[in-house]
Design a protein around this motif. Structure first.
Motif, PDB file in Angstrom:
ATOM      1  N   PHE A 142    -107.629  20.157 -11.330  1.00 30.13           N
ATOM      2  CA  PHE A 142    -107.077  19.863 -10.002  1.00 30.13           C
ATOM      3  C   PHE A 142    -107.492  18.513  -9.420  1.00 30.13           C
ATOM      4  CE2 PHE A 142    -107.109  24.546 -10.109  1.00 30.13           C
ATOM      5  CZ  PHE A 142    -105.780  24.786  -9.797  1.00 30.13           C
ATOM      6  N   ALA A 143    -108.327  17.749 -10.130  1.00 25.21           N
ATOM      7  CA  ALA A 143    -108.894  16.531  -9.534  1.00 25.21           C
ATOM      8  C   ALA A 143    -107.831  15.684  -8.844  1.00 25.21           C
ATOM      9  CB  ALA A 143    -109.606  15.716 -10.608  1.00 25.21           C
ATOM     10  N   PRO A 144    -108.254  15.031  -7.744  1.00 22.80           N
ATOM     11  CA  PRO A 144    -107.337  14.384  -6.813  1.00 22.80           C
ATOM     12  C   PRO A 144    -106.350  13.386  -7.417  1.00 22.80           C
ATOM     13  CG  PRO A 144    -109.572  14.293  -5.996  1.00 22.80           C
ATOM     14  CD  PRO A 144    -109.642  14.969  -7.307  1.00 22.80           C
ATOM     15  N   GLU A 145    -106.667  12.741  -8.538  1.00 23.01           N
ATOM     16  CA  GLU A 145    -105.719  11.791  -9.094  1.00 23.01           C
ATOM     17  C   GLU A 145    -105.467  11.980 -10.576  1.00 23.01           C
ATOM     18  OE1 GLU A 145    -105.970   7.767  -6.515  1.00 23.01           O
ATOM     19  OE2 GLU A 145    -107.887   8.624  -7.136  1.00 23.01           O
ATOM     20  N   PHE A 150    -102.322  17.660 -11.510  1.00 23.02           N
ATOM     21  CA  PHE A 150    -102.104  16.798 -10.341  1.00 23.02           C
ATOM     22  C   PHE A 150    -100.768  16.060 -10.405  1.00 23.02           C
ATOM     23  CE2 PHE A 150    -102.180  12.635  -8.347  1.00 23.02           C
ATOM     24  CZ  PHE A 150    -102.400  13.011  -7.035  1.00 23.02           C
ATOM     25  N   GLU A 151    -100.041  16.073  -9.300  1.00 27.17           N
ATOM     26  CA  GLU A 151     -98.851  15.245  -9.147  1.00 27.17           C
ATOM     27  C   GLU A 151     -98.852  14.680  -7.739  1.00 27.17           C
ATOM     28  OE1 GLU A 151     -95.278  16.993 -11.854  1.00 27.17           O
ATOM     29  OE2 GLU A 151     -95.855  18.180 -10.133  1.00 27.17           O
ATOM     30  N   TYR A 152     -98.248  13.501  -7.589  1.00 26.99           N
ATOM     31  CA  TYR A 152     -98.183  12.889  -6.264  1.00 26.99           C
ATOM     32  C   TYR A 152     -97.102  13.578  -5.440  1.00 26.99           C
ATOM     33  CZ  TYR A 152    -101.225   9.093  -7.693  1.00 26.99           C
ATOM     34  OH  TYR A 152    -102.308   8.368  -8.112  1.00 26.99           O
ATOM     35  N   ASP A 153     -97.203  14.875  -5.347  1.00 30.62           N
ATOM     36  CA  ASP A 153     -96.212  15.624  -4.596  1.00 30.62           C
ATOM     37  C   ASP A 153     -96.824  16.017  -3.257  1.00 30.62           C
ATOM     38  OD1 ASP A 153     -94.469  17.365  -3.477  1.00 30.62           O
ATOM     39  OD2 ASP A 153     -94.395  18.756  -5.171  1.00 30.62           O
ATOM     40  N   PRO A 154     -96.336  15.398  -2.159  1.00 34.73           N
ATOM     41  CA  PRO A 154     -96.939  15.701  -0.860  1.00 34.73           C
ATOM     42  C   PRO A 154     -96.862  17.182  -0.491  1.00 34.73           C
ATOM     43  CG  PRO A 154     -95.559  13.744  -0.706  1.00 34.73           C
ATOM     44  CD  PRO A 154     -95.296  14.355  -2.060  1.00 34.73           C
ATOM     45  N   GLU A 155     -95.988  17.942  -1.145  1.00 36.27           N
ATOM     46  CA  GLU A 155     -95.921  19.379  -0.839  1.00 36.27           C
ATOM     47  C   GLU A 155     -96.547  20.222  -1.943  1.00 36.27           C
ATOM     48  OE1 GLU A 155     -91.636  19.701  -0.146  1.00 36.27           O
ATOM     49  OE2 GLU A 155     -92.085  19.856   1.997  1.00 36.27           O
ATOM     50  N   ALA A 159    -102.286  21.150  -4.999  1.00 42.53           N
ATOM     51  CA  ALA A 159    -103.227  20.528  -4.067  1.00 42.53           C
ATOM     52  C   ALA A 159    -103.839  21.574  -3.146  1.00 42.53           C
ATOM     53  CB  ALA A 159    -102.533  19.446  -3.246  1.00 42.53           C
ATOM     54  N   TRP A 162    -106.457  23.199  -4.996  1.00 40.16           N
ATOM     55  CA  TRP A 162    -107.645  22.344  -5.080  1.00 40.16           C
ATOM     56  C   TRP A 162    -108.547  22.540  -3.866  1.00 40.16           C
ATOM     57  CZ3 TRP A 162    -111.201  19.600  -7.251  1.00 40.16           C
ATOM     58  CH2 TRP A 162    -111.836  18.573  -6.579  1.00 40.16           C
TER      59      TRP A 162
END
Ligand SMILES: [Zn+2]
Ligand SMILES: [Zn+2]
Lengths: 230, 208
Positions: A142-145, A150-155, A159, A162
């Motif tokens: 789950f690490a932040p990047e 992990f995906e840059y999905d704001p929804e 996350a 996490w």
């Protein structure tokens, strides 16, 4: 019970980390971010030892002179059940008893979690390694990047997973590892003590981030922790 | 190029060979082969993209492998029109594995791009850069939005975005795990913009 004004963030943070995420009533010690609730909600209640008003529980224990009911020294972190108990029966739970719980909380918690001093470094390492391995496994997913989920999905649902795991598993694990290491610092080298200090700072930042919502203050996990007591 | 090939070599289920110049061929079991151009450009302008295509008519994907690579909106539009995927090395990898190299777009901005496009109150949307949008809302309000993908953007990240791309009304921190530091929010208000997460941005779009 109604609080007069918001307790300052610093005080809340100090209370939470002082309680290591567990109810401070010694025969309870329940986790305050219960896993059953997914870890995204806490059940912690800041209970006043001495109340604001003239009528609240234990008001007759109020010390003389200037007294701030919202100061860290006058608050204790409890689960809702214990908060209700102490406020319903103030005669059984006077001020000195509550302050005594708080004073001895970490020792009580350590005893419950089976934290003890060991005879040699390998035993300390073994005790800490399992805890760290669990944290690392969650991190790599789950690490932040760079976590595998992990995906840059704001929804992103991942996350949410996490931050839930951070509060219900990773942080309690860190508190526990800290308690074990602290109890065995006698076996640590000078360098390891420095690493441990850095590690504590890392965990403090994580608590601030994930319990109080203040970001950008956490230092990185010190890599040297991997080799602690090896 | 070497670094990009080394990165691809680490990925499971995928093999990559250098064809010549900036062109590589990627093979994935059960997926179409991918011809990708690996570019070291820091800014991928549309003319550069067009010349890559001229040189390598069969290319499926244009990869800006530098972390700092910036994609102007007209380059993105051009590539999408001619059926060439675009983005980072990570984008290329997952696109090749999914067999979607021709249609893939930069992983970092993919979801936030879609959220903005699908948001009902947005009437018109111009993508100026991969991370910079100008949107017109149904109410008539016009907003310039810049995206930051950092886990916990600091004041410097906000100022750098502003310096590089000019004034924005909103800095959107698109990393779902993190949130901007208080210093980043302060830096934003000094410059005259808000630094927001998606929930707050939605609310802002609802009331703007
Ligand atoms: Zn209270
Ligand atoms: Zn309790």
């Amino acid at each position: 019970m109604a609080e007069r004004k918001a307790i300052p963030m610093e005080t809340r943070l100090r209370l939470f980390s002082g309680a290591s995420g567990h109810c401070q009533k010694p025969d309870c010690l329940e986790p305050l971010f219960p896993i059953e609730m997914g870890g995204d909600k806490h059940i912690a209640e800041m209970a006043h030892v001495i109340p604001h008003g003239q009528a609240g529980p234990r008001h007759e224990d109020r010390p003389d002179g200037n007294f701030d009911p919202d100061a860290f020294e006058n608050l204790i972190l409890l689960c809702p059940t214990c908060h209700t108990k102490i406020d319903k029966d103030p005669d059984s739970f006077p001020r000195n008893i509550l302050l005594d719980w708080k004073e001895n909380h970490l020792a009580n918690l350590a005893a419950k979690q089976g934290i003890r001093t060991y005879d040699d470094r390998a035993e300390v390492r073994a005790a800490v390694a399992g805890i760290m391995a669990e944290n690392k496994a969650i991190w790599s997913k789950f690490a932040p990047e760079h976590g595998s989920d992990f995906e840059y999905d704001p929804e992103s649902e991942a996350a949410k997973g996490w931050s839930q795991r951070m509060r219900s598993v990773i942080l309690p694990n860190h508190y526990r590892a800290q308690a074990i290491i602290k109890a065995n610092l006698g076996l640590a080298t000078e360098g390891e003590r420095r690493t441990f200090a850095e590690y504590q700072e890392h965990v403090r930042g994580l608590s601030e981030r994930h319990v109080c919502g203040v970001s950008g203050r956490a230092i990185r996990f010190p890599e040297a922790m991997e080799g602690l007591f090896s | 190029m070497k670094r990009a090939l080394a990165y691809l070599a680490e990925q499971p289920r995928l093999s990559a060979q250098h064809v010549g110049g900036e062109l590589i061929r990627i093979e994935v079991e059960d997926q179409p082969e991918v011809l990708a151009v690996i570019s070291a450009a820091n800014e991928m302008d549309a003319a550069t993209a067009a010349s890559y295509r001229e040189k390598h008519p069969g290319m499926d994907f244009l990869c800006g492998y530098r972390k700092t690579c910036v994609w102007p909106g007209d380059t993105i539009e051009y590539l999408q029109n001619v059926g060439i995927g675009w983005g980072s090395a990570g984008t290329l990898t997952s696109a090749a594995l999914d067999g979607e190299a021709n249609t893939a777009s930069h992983k970092t901005y993919f979801f936030s791009d879609r959220l903005l496009r699908q948001y009902g109150r947005v009437q018109e949307l111009t993508r100026e850069y991969d991370r910079i949008y100008r949107i017109a809302l149904r109410t008539g309000a016009v907003l310039r939005i810049g995206m930051i993908a950092d886990y916990e953007p600091n004041a410097d990240a906000v100022r750098s975005l502003w310096d590089e791309f000019g004034p924005v009304d909103i800095v959107w921190n698109i990393n779902p795990n993190g949130s901007p530091s208080p210093e980043a929010i302060d830096a934003g208000s000094e410059l005259g913009c808000e630094v927001l997460k998606w929930e707050e941005l939605k609310e802002r779009l609802r009331t703007a």
